[in-house]
Design a protein around this motif. Structure first.
Motif, PDB file in Angstrom:
ATOM      1  N   ASP A  97       0.864  -1.178   0.000  1.00  0.00           N
ATOM      2  CA  ASP A  97       0.000   0.000   0.000  1.00  0.00           C
ATOM      3  C   ASP A  97       0.906   1.235   0.000  1.00  0.00           C
ATOM      4  OD1 ASP A  97      -1.581   2.175   0.739  1.00  0.00           O
ATOM      5  OD2 ASP A  97      -2.760   1.039   2.198  1.00  0.00           O
ATOM      6  N   GLU A  99       0.839   5.069  -0.319  1.00  0.00           N
ATOM      7  CA  GLU A  99      -0.037   6.237  -0.336  1.00  0.00           C
ATOM      8  C   GLU A  99       0.306   7.291   0.707  1.00  0.00           C
ATOM      9  OE1 GLU A  99      -3.995   5.877   1.421  1.00  0.00           O
ATOM     10  OE2 GLU A  99      -3.575   3.751   1.855  1.00  0.00           O
ATOM     11  N   ASP A 100       1.213   6.995   1.627  1.00  0.00           N
ATOM     12  CA  ASP A 100       1.444   7.910   2.742  1.00  0.00           C
ATOM     13  C   ASP A 100       1.981   9.255   2.252  1.00  0.00           C
ATOM     14  OD1 ASP A 100       1.533   7.859   5.874  1.00  0.00           O
ATOM     15  OD2 ASP A 100       3.320   8.935   5.201  1.00  0.00           O
ATOM     16  N   THR A 111       9.081   1.342  -4.733  1.00  0.00           N
ATOM     17  CA  THR A 111       8.099   0.255  -4.829  1.00  0.00           C
ATOM     18  C   THR A 111       8.739  -0.976  -5.451  1.00  0.00           C
ATOM     19  OG1 THR A 111       6.316   1.879  -5.072  1.00  0.00           O
ATOM     20  CG2 THR A 111       5.822  -0.383  -5.718  1.00  0.00           C
ATOM     21  N   TYR A 129      -1.101  -1.124  -4.349  1.00  0.00           N
ATOM     22  CA  TYR A 129      -2.301  -0.320  -4.069  1.00  0.00           C
ATOM     23  C   TYR A 129      -1.910   1.152  -3.975  1.00  0.00           C
ATOM     24  CZ  TYR A 129      -5.909   1.975  -1.223  1.00  0.00           C
ATOM     25  OH  TYR A 129      -6.853   2.850  -0.759  1.00  0.00           O
ATOM     26  N   SER A 130      -2.742   2.013  -4.544  1.00  0.00           N
ATOM     27  CA  SER A 130      -2.620   3.446  -4.319  1.00  0.00           C
ATOM     28  C   SER A 130      -3.869   4.135  -4.859  1.00  0.00           C
ATOM     29  CB  SER A 130      -1.365   4.024  -4.979  1.00  0.00           C
ATOM     30  OG  SER A 130      -1.080   5.309  -4.427  1.00  0.00           O
ATOM     31  N   MET A 131      -3.913   5.459  -4.664  1.00  0.00           N
ATOM     32  CA  MET A 131      -5.005   6.243  -5.222  1.00  0.00           C
ATOM     33  C   MET A 131      -4.767   6.449  -6.716  1.00  0.00           C
ATOM     34  SD  MET A 131      -3.961   7.198  -2.043  1.00  0.00           S
ATOM     35  CE  MET A 131      -3.108   8.752  -2.140  1.00  0.00           C
ATOM     36  N   TYR A 133      -4.790   9.145  -8.349  1.00  0.00           N
ATOM     37  CA  TYR A 133      -3.915  10.299  -8.565  1.00  0.00           C
ATOM     38  C   TYR A 133      -2.449   9.897  -8.496  1.00  0.00           C
ATOM     39  CZ  TYR A 133      -1.349  14.575  -7.572  1.00  0.00           C
ATOM     40  OH  TYR A 133      -0.410  15.584  -7.594  1.00  0.00           O
ATOM     41  N   TRP A 134      -2.100   9.007  -7.567  1.00  0.00           N
ATOM     42  CA  TRP A 134      -0.701   8.575  -7.450  1.00  0.00           C
ATOM     43  C   TRP A 134      -0.287   7.737  -8.643  1.00  0.00           C
ATOM     44  CZ3 TRP A 134       2.584   7.950  -2.664  1.00  0.00           C
ATOM     45  CH2 TRP A 134       2.349   8.991  -1.759  1.00  0.00           C
TER      46      TRP A 134
END
Length: 266
Positions: A97, A99-100, A111, A129-131, A133-134
């Motif tokens: 994940d 996203e931070d 990654t 996993y990410s948004m 936008y990322w």
């Protein structure tokens, strides 16, 4: 046909009743459990073992993920420690994940370092996993190693991108717990995948490393050497056998002849 699955962390339930509620309320067919957060012992999911066990009993499949905080190799190894501790085999889908908001630098490269550690440990069913936008701005999907599944968060609006799973809501509710829900578009998060039997090179003289490739002083790969072949490094090697064992013998030492770890150029 797309199926739903739940994203679980320390804030969600772990009882058989919770998983029954997920099945009846949302027809969930799987769950992915956050095991670790950074490499901080205080943030290990205290319900992780129960969630993994009861999710598997309920669905016949369970996945696991790690919340990334910026130290790829150390965190990947910390995650792997818990993956093995909970008895998750090498067919298990493992996700990172990313996203931070504190993350900086080359996020794609970081990654990849994380994914390389998992892949080199024999876990080849991987996801990121990410948004949305990322994925549009910080994570270059085309440059990710090992062709990971893409799990994208886009609340309420289906993303206009190629993806394997879509987290569509943070407002699910089951047996007293709020829960995030996703749609599994390709089936990787809600079905089991048989571990592929390894294959080995039986011929060739020039190879390219797919990921970081360890070097050893002996054919049994017991004596590890400090030099390693970095991803995309090219090297000459001779295919050698010792009984049933097959290796690649280079000028620096022996490396695995597993076809998952290198490309044969000639």
């Amino acid at each position: 046909m797309s199926k739903a699955f739940a994203d679980l962390a320390r804030y969600q339930g772990s009882s058989p009743a919770f998983f029954s509620a997920l099945k009846s309320a949302y027809n969930c067919r799987g769950a992915i459990v956050q095991l670790t957060y950074g490499n901080y012992p205080q943030f290990v999911n205290p319900l992780g073992a129960y969630q993994v066990y009861n999710a598997y009993k309920a669905f016949g499949v369970v996945s696991a993920y790690h919340f990334y905080m910026g130290n790829p190799v150390a965190e990947a190894n910390y995650f792997l420690k818990h993956v093995k501790q909970y008895g998750l085999d090498k067919s298990t889908l493992l996700a990172v994940d990313v996203e931070d908001g504190s993350l900086s630098g080359n996020i794609t490269a970081q990654t990849n370092q994380f994914l390389d550690v998992l892949y080199n440990a024999g876990y080849h069913n991987l996801a990121v996993y990410s948004m949305k936008y990322w994925f549009d701005t910080k994570i270059n999907i085309k440059n990710l190693h090992h062709n990971p599944k893409i799990w994208v968060a886009s609340l309420g609006v289906e993303p206009k991108m190629k993806y394997d799973a879509w987290q569509y809501t943070w407002t699910g509710h089951a047996d007293g717990s709020d829960v995030d829900l996703s749609i599994d578009k390709t089936g990787h998060f809600t079905s089991t995948e048989k571990a592929k039997q390894p294959t080995y090179w039986h011929k060739g003289s020039f190879f390219e490393a797919k990921s970081m490739l360890g070097l050893y002083s002996d054919i049994r790969l017991k004596g590890k050497r400090n030099p390693r072949f970095a991803p995309k490094s090219r090297f000459y090697a001779e295919v050698v056998k010792d009984g049933k064992v097959t290796r690649l013998k280079t000028h620096l030492g022996y490396v695995s002849a597993n076809t998952a770890f290198s490309h044969r150029i000639k």
